[in-house]
Structure formats: structure tokens, C-alpha cells
Design an enzyme around this catalytic site. Structure first.
Site, mmCIF file in Angstrom:
data_model
loop_
_atom_site.group_PDB
_atom_site.id
_atom_site.type_symbol
_atom_site.label_atom_id
_atom_site.label_comp_id
_atom_site.label_asym_id
_atom_site.label_seq_id
_atom_site.Cartn_x
_atom_site.Cartn_y
_atom_site.Cartn_z
ATOM 1 N N CYS A 78 48.652 40.444 47.608
ATOM 2 C CA CYS A 78 47.813 41.520 48.134
ATOM 3 C C CYS A 78 47.905 41.444 49.658
ATOM 4 O O CYS A 78 48.827 40.836 50.199
ATOM 5 C CB CYS A 78 46.378 41.438 47.616
ATOM 6 S SG CYS A 78 45.412 40.025 48.193
ATOM 7 N N ASN A 97 45.283 37.826 50.704
ATOM 8 C CA ASN A 97 45.298 36.696 49.778
ATOM 9 C C ASN A 97 43.943 36.003 49.670
ATOM 10 O O ASN A 97 43.857 34.798 49.508
ATOM 11 C CB ASN A 97 46.401 35.701 50.164
ATOM 12 C CG ASN A 97 46.698 34.648 49.103
ATOM 13 O OD1 ASN A 97 47.036 33.526 49.437
ATOM 14 N ND2 ASN A 97 46.575 34.977 47.839
ATOM 15 N N CYS A 152 41.202 38.059 47.948
ATOM 16 C CA CYS A 152 40.446 38.797 46.930
ATOM 17 C C CYS A 152 41.285 39.060 45.676
ATOM 18 O O CYS A 152 41.171 38.352 44.691
ATOM 19 C CB CYS A 152 39.934 40.133 47.480
ATOM 20 S SG CYS A 152 38.737 40.001 48.813
ATOM 21 N N ARG A 153 42.132 40.079 45.752
ATOM 22 C CA ARG A 153 42.852 40.527 44.562
ATOM 23 C C ARG A 153 43.905 39.541 44.070
ATOM 24 O O ARG A 153 43.951 39.239 42.873
ATOM 25 C CB ARG A 153 43.508 41.890 44.822
ATOM 26 C CG ARG A 153 42.485 42.986 45.005
ATOM 27 C CD ARG A 153 43.121 44.285 45.405
ATOM 28 N NE ARG A 153 43.654 44.163 46.764
ATOM 29 C CZ ARG A 153 44.385 45.074 47.370
ATOM 30 N NH1 ARG A 153 44.706 46.182 46.727
ATOM 31 N NH2 ARG A 153 44.806 44.897 48.599
ATOM 32 N N SER A 154 44.763 39.058 44.960
ATOM 33 C CA SER A 154 45.842 38.189 44.470
ATOM 34 C C SER A 154 45.341 36.847 43.934
ATOM 35 O O SER A 154 45.867 36.366 42.929
ATOM 36 C CB SER A 154 46.949 38.012 45.509
ATOM 37 O OG SER A 154 46.481 37.532 46.733
ATOM 38 N N ASP A 183 40.988 47.590 46.183
ATOM 39 C CA ASP A 183 40.615 46.474 47.050
ATOM 40 C C ASP A 183 39.089 46.404 47.130
ATOM 41 O O ASP A 183 38.457 47.309 47.668
ATOM 42 C CB ASP A 183 41.207 46.682 48.441
ATOM 43 C CG ASP A 183 41.028 45.483 49.355
ATOM 44 O OD1 ASP A 183 40.252 44.565 49.017
ATOM 45 O OD2 ASP A 183 41.672 45.466 50.421
#
Length: 155
Positions: A9, A12, A14-16, A124
Site C-alpha cells: 500500500c 505500509n 494500514c492496508r498492507s 484507505d
């Protein structure tokens, strides 16, 4: 080559990391041994732990990600991993531009592995409230299941 996956993301945090955690959980549940990591296209959070809200949602689902440390994508990642999985179209475009000519990794979006979600981005949650992290976790779990199935089918 043994399958290996890098989730990417922007920062690095939150999402990933959530995608990495969901994928690790699904791969373990299915007995698939695979190298898994996550990174960001940007490096401003390098060395930081995931966002506290990401840690909270992962913990609620039985996964501890507090020891994960953010890092930036490196050129060698394109040869080290078999799959580099972007969480959104902007990061996929950045990865495509960064991809060296000798890259061996397949680039894709996480939600490409989910029926009816091909080409879609994982939202996000960073600038929103805690509820956004629940949505991100659900997308990460759905994508993880689809990606594990895809990898298993090609073993």
C-alpha cells in the site's frame, strides 16, 4: 520457485499489514507454507509499527501485528517475491513504473482474486474512523482467501 507474496500500500501501516496478516492466517489455516511480507511505495513510515487501529482490528480477529515494521518497496522485491499484490490502483501504477526489466514477480491488485471485484481498490482507512478498518479487514480476508486458492491451484 516456492510461492512468496508481498502486499503493498502507500505507507505500509494500514492496508498492507492487514492484508499480510489475513493472508498469513488463511495460508496457515490451509497448511500452505509461503513467505509473506508487506511494504509501502512511500518510505515516510519506515520502521514504524502499524497504525493502532489496524492493530486493534487484527487483534479482534486473533492476529497480532504490533511487531510488524513498515518498510519501503525495494527493487530486489521484484525478483525475491513471486507475487506483488497492490491494495489499490494508484500503488499498482507506482509499482508498474518502478518494476525493473528483469522482474519476475507477478503484479496484481488484491481484489482481483475476489469474484466481482476485479480492478477494484481496497479503501484507505487512514483518514477515517475505526469502522473503516473493519471494512479493510473484510476486504483483506476476502482477497487473502482468493489469493491462497489461486496459488494452490498453480502448485
Amino acid at each position: 520457485m516456492r510461492p512468496s507474496v508481498l502486499f503493498v500500500c502507500m505507507g505500509n501501516i494500514c492496508r498492507s499489514p492487514l492484508a499480510e496478516a489475513a493472508f498469513r492466517q488463511e495460508a496457515q489455516r490451509r497448511g500452505l507454507e509461503i513467505e509473506v511480507d508487506s511494504a509501502g511505495t512511500g518510505g515516510w513510515h519506515a520502521g514504524d509499527s502499524p497504525d493502532r487501529r489496524a492493530q486493534a482490528v487484527a487483534r479482534r480477529h486473533g492476529v497480532e501485528i504490533g511487531r510488524y515494521k513498515a518498510r519501503q518497496v525495494k527493487l530486489e522485491d521484484f525478483r525475491r517475491f513471486t507475487h506483488i499484490v497492490a491494495l489499490d490502483r494508484d500503488n499498482l501504477a507506482d509499482l508498474t513504473a518502478l518494476r525493473p526489466s528483469d522482474a519476475t514477480a507477478e503484479l496484481m491488485l488484491l481484489l482481483d482474486t475476489v469474484e466481482g471485484r476485479r480492478g477494484k481498490s481496497v479503501a484507505d482507512p487512514y483518514y477515517g474512523d475505526d469502522a473503516g478498518f473493519n471494512v479493510t479487514w473484510s476486504d483483506a480476508v476476502a482477497g487473502a482467501k482468493g489469493l491462497v486458492e489461486r496459488i494452490e491451484a498453480n502448485l
